[in-house]
Design a protein around this motif. Structure first.
Motif, mmCIF file in Angstrom:
data_model
loop_
_atom_site.group_PDB
_atom_site.id
_atom_site.type_symbol
_atom_site.label_atom_id
_atom_site.label_comp_id
_atom_site.label_asym_id
_atom_site.label_seq_id
_atom_site.Cartn_x
_atom_site.Cartn_y
_atom_site.Cartn_z
ATOM 1 N N TYR A 12 1.067 -23.497 -5.247
ATOM 2 C CA TYR A 12 2.523 -23.389 -5.076
ATOM 3 C C TYR A 12 2.993 -24.603 -4.288
ATOM 4 C CZ TYR A 12 6.841 -22.001 -2.667
ATOM 5 O OH TYR A 12 8.110 -21.964 -2.136
ATOM 6 N N GLN A 13 3.976 -25.329 -4.818
ATOM 7 C CA GLN A 13 4.561 -26.469 -4.122
ATOM 8 C C GLN A 13 6.074 -26.408 -4.269
ATOM 9 O OE1 GLN A 13 2.283 -29.698 -6.065
ATOM 10 N NE2 GLN A 13 1.474 -30.183 -4.038
ATOM 11 N N GLU A 14 6.767 -26.588 -3.155
ATOM 12 C CA GLU A 14 8.231 -26.511 -3.204
ATOM 13 C C GLU A 14 8.827 -27.283 -2.040
ATOM 14 O OE1 GLU A 14 11.846 -23.178 -3.445
ATOM 15 O OE2 GLU A 14 9.756 -22.563 -3.421
ATOM 16 N N GLN A 15 9.989 -27.852 -2.263
ATOM 17 C CA GLN A 15 10.756 -28.480 -1.200
ATOM 18 C C GLN A 15 11.806 -27.483 -0.725
ATOM 19 O OE1 GLN A 15 12.107 -32.453 -1.955
ATOM 20 N NE2 GLN A 15 13.751 -32.337 -0.443
ATOM 21 N N THR A 38 3.010 -26.925 0.533
ATOM 22 C CA THR A 38 1.980 -26.660 -0.468
ATOM 23 C C THR A 38 1.148 -25.482 0.002
ATOM 24 O OG1 THR A 38 1.824 -28.960 -1.219
ATOM 25 C CG2 THR A 38 -0.084 -27.558 -1.625
ATOM 26 N N CYS A 58 8.546 -29.971 2.829
ATOM 27 C CA CYS A 58 7.727 -29.875 1.615
ATOM 28 C C CYS A 58 6.492 -29.031 1.933
ATOM 29 C CB CYS A 58 7.302 -31.254 1.139
ATOM 30 S SG CYS A 58 8.671 -32.366 0.775
#
Length: 278
Positions: free
Chosen positions: A44-47, A182, A180
């Motif tokens: 899961y990666q999101e800003q 992760t 950011c």
């Protein structure tokens, strides 16, 4: 030295890459090892924008020139955000729920909250640097493959990393961050697994930096090499493929300028064996 020192280039008991025809060479036993097996994982990666984080603790950065008992343990307003990043790769999982799916055997709906601890660096009106600890929480609702019930239970763990893009202090020990994040959710179990083995590693002695100044120079051959000895050059980290592609260094074969082929031609188009390199 290390496993990957040029001194260990020809060792058969150090980690290294192998060619396809060398994979089975040296395999001599089956070994039972205890490891954490990963049954499934997802990334899961999101800003995250306008993420509000409350400091749970803070203190002066060591060496800032101000001691805690000098009356500067409280930062003077206004506070200026500097940076932030995660402090560990281990996330804390809370409110974990695993629901197996009847229509998808071996799969389950996994819901949880993951706490990512971060350090926030900021300065006060007097230019003193402080560092505070906060927590970013993300919610996850995902599908993962879950192993069947067993005596040794599986666990679900999270590996995390985070870094800030920007931030603002809004008051009451609260920062508003653009960050950011992760996170990797993993389904793990400690197992005993049977694997093929090349035997034990030979652990080389440490290579002292100051004592190795001349080692690389002394490892060069005394005279220039004339024959295109691919194995000997590869052991020194040099490519020599008789003109198929250029070497990354001045050594080795370069098809357009540095190779003479068995038929006397210098053109790679007529190559049928490399006689020597120059």
């Amino acid at each position: 030295m290390s496993f990957y020192s040029y001194k260990n280039a020809n060792s058969t008991h150090c980690p290294c890459s192998v060619a396809a025809n060398e994979v089975l060479t040296g395999l001599n036993e089956r070994v039972c090892i205890q490891v954490q097996r990963v049954y499934d994982s997802c990334l899961y990666q999101e800003q995250l924008s306008e993420q509000r984080v409350t400091l749970v603790s803070y203190g002066l950065v060591p060496g800032c020139g101000c001691e805690q008992n000098d009356g500067c343990n409280q930062p003077a307003m206004p506070i200026t955000f500097e940076s932030c990043r995660s402090t560990t790769t281990e996330g804390t999982i809370r409110n974990l729920s695993v629901e197996r799916l009847c229509d998808r055997p071996c799969f389950a709906r996994v819901r949880c909250q993951i706490d990512v601890p971060i350090d926030i660096l900021f300065t006060d009106a007097n230019g003193r640097e402080y560092i505070g600890r906060g927590i970013v929480t993300i919610d996850r609702d995902v599908l993962l493959s879950i192993p069947d019930e067993s005596i040794v239970p599986y666990t679900i763990e999270a590996m995390v990393s985070a870094i800030c893009v920007s931030g603002t202090y809004v008051g009451n020990n609260i920062f508003e961050l653009e960050i950011c994040v992760t996170a990797i959710l993993k389904v793990l179990a400690k197992v005993e697994m049977l694997v093929p083995s090349y035997g034990f590693c030979e652990v080389p002695p440490c290579e002292e930096f100051a004592d190795s100044v001349c080692d690389e120079f002394f490892s060069l051959p005394l005279f220039p090499q004339a024959l295109c000895n691919d194995d000997a050059l590869r052991a020194r980290g040099v490519s020599c493929t008789c003109g198929n592609y250029a070497s990354t260094t001045a050594l080795g074969c370069n098809g357009s300028t540095a190779s003479v082929y068995a038929n006397g031609s210098t053109s790679p188009a007529y190559a049928n064996g490399c006689t020597f390199c120059r």
